[in-house]
Write a protein that holds these residues in place. Sequence first.
Motif, short mmCIF file in Angstrom:
data_model
loop_
_atom_site.label_atom_id
_atom_site.label_comp_id
_atom_site.label_asym_id
_atom_site.label_seq_id
_atom_site.Cartn_x
_atom_site.Cartn_y
_atom_site.Cartn_z
N ASN A 135 20.42 -65.32 77.24
CA ASN A 135 19.26 -65.90 76.57
C ASN A 135 18.13 -66.17 77.56
O ASN A 135 17.89 -67.31 77.97
N HIS A 147 20.72 -66.18 82.42
CA HIS A 147 20.44 -66.85 81.16
C HIS A 147 19.41 -67.94 81.41
O HIS A 147 18.97 -68.13 82.54
N LEU A 176 12.92 -70.54 74.39
CA LEU A 176 14.25 -69.95 74.55
C LEU A 176 15.35 -71.00 74.49
O LEU A 176 16.41 -70.77 73.91
N TYR A 210 18.38 -71.49 71.63
CA TYR A 210 19.81 -71.68 71.87
C TYR A 210 20.29 -73.00 71.28
O TYR A 210 21.34 -73.07 70.61
N ASP A 224 18.81 -67.82 66.76
CA ASP A 224 18.65 -66.51 67.38
C ASP A 224 17.78 -65.58 66.54
O ASP A 224 16.92 -64.86 67.06
#
Length: 222
Positions: free
Chosen positions: A66, A137, A172, A176, A181
Amino acid sequence: MPNVRVLRFNYVYWARHDYRHWYQFGWVPVTVYAMNLPGFLAGRSLLTPLTIYAGQTSDYKELVLNIANFPKFLQLAFPTAVLDHYELLKRGLMVLTCLILLAGFWYLRRLDLTPQRFLVVATWSFWTCTMFLPSMHDRYSYFVMVMLALVALLDRRMIGVALVSIGISTVLYLRYLLNADAAVDLWPLAIIQIINYCGFTAGTFLHPQPEYLHSFRSITTD
């Protein structure tokens, strides 16, 4: 993994300016193992601090998680090729990262690393790692965002870069945290972040002298 990114830049700076005090790097394994003492007492191997991140890429088998960076762009643009050639791309991205860092440090070797320029170059080196290394990530980029905020306080040219990067990082993490998503398309964010990184790189190399904010000029020049 964050420690590796910090050490890479610190080693280059040490090699240029402070090679007489090489023994200071001896504190690195001491502190790493001291912080992992509870794990050792619970039965973990003494090699775990060295192998845990290497094993992570084997466990997840993901080129990127991510985060909006270059591997994410590749993953979204060429999903089939990324799955079919994961190992090759993983190694290729690691080599690419090393080459970019070597080229950058080689170019900057002739410049005097003033405290302000030190901060900018350090930020660039950390961001390069999160931008190109595989299996990154969002949490790996947090330190970069803090560094960008500090750079923006000292160099007005970087305010826009910092705001865009921190904004993308926030989106982002919310993606999460809220398990959203499907609600956030990473394709445009990855492209914007790559362009943003290129702009920061251009400022670092083509115009390395910061343009100070008025309130900080007296602090940085005293």
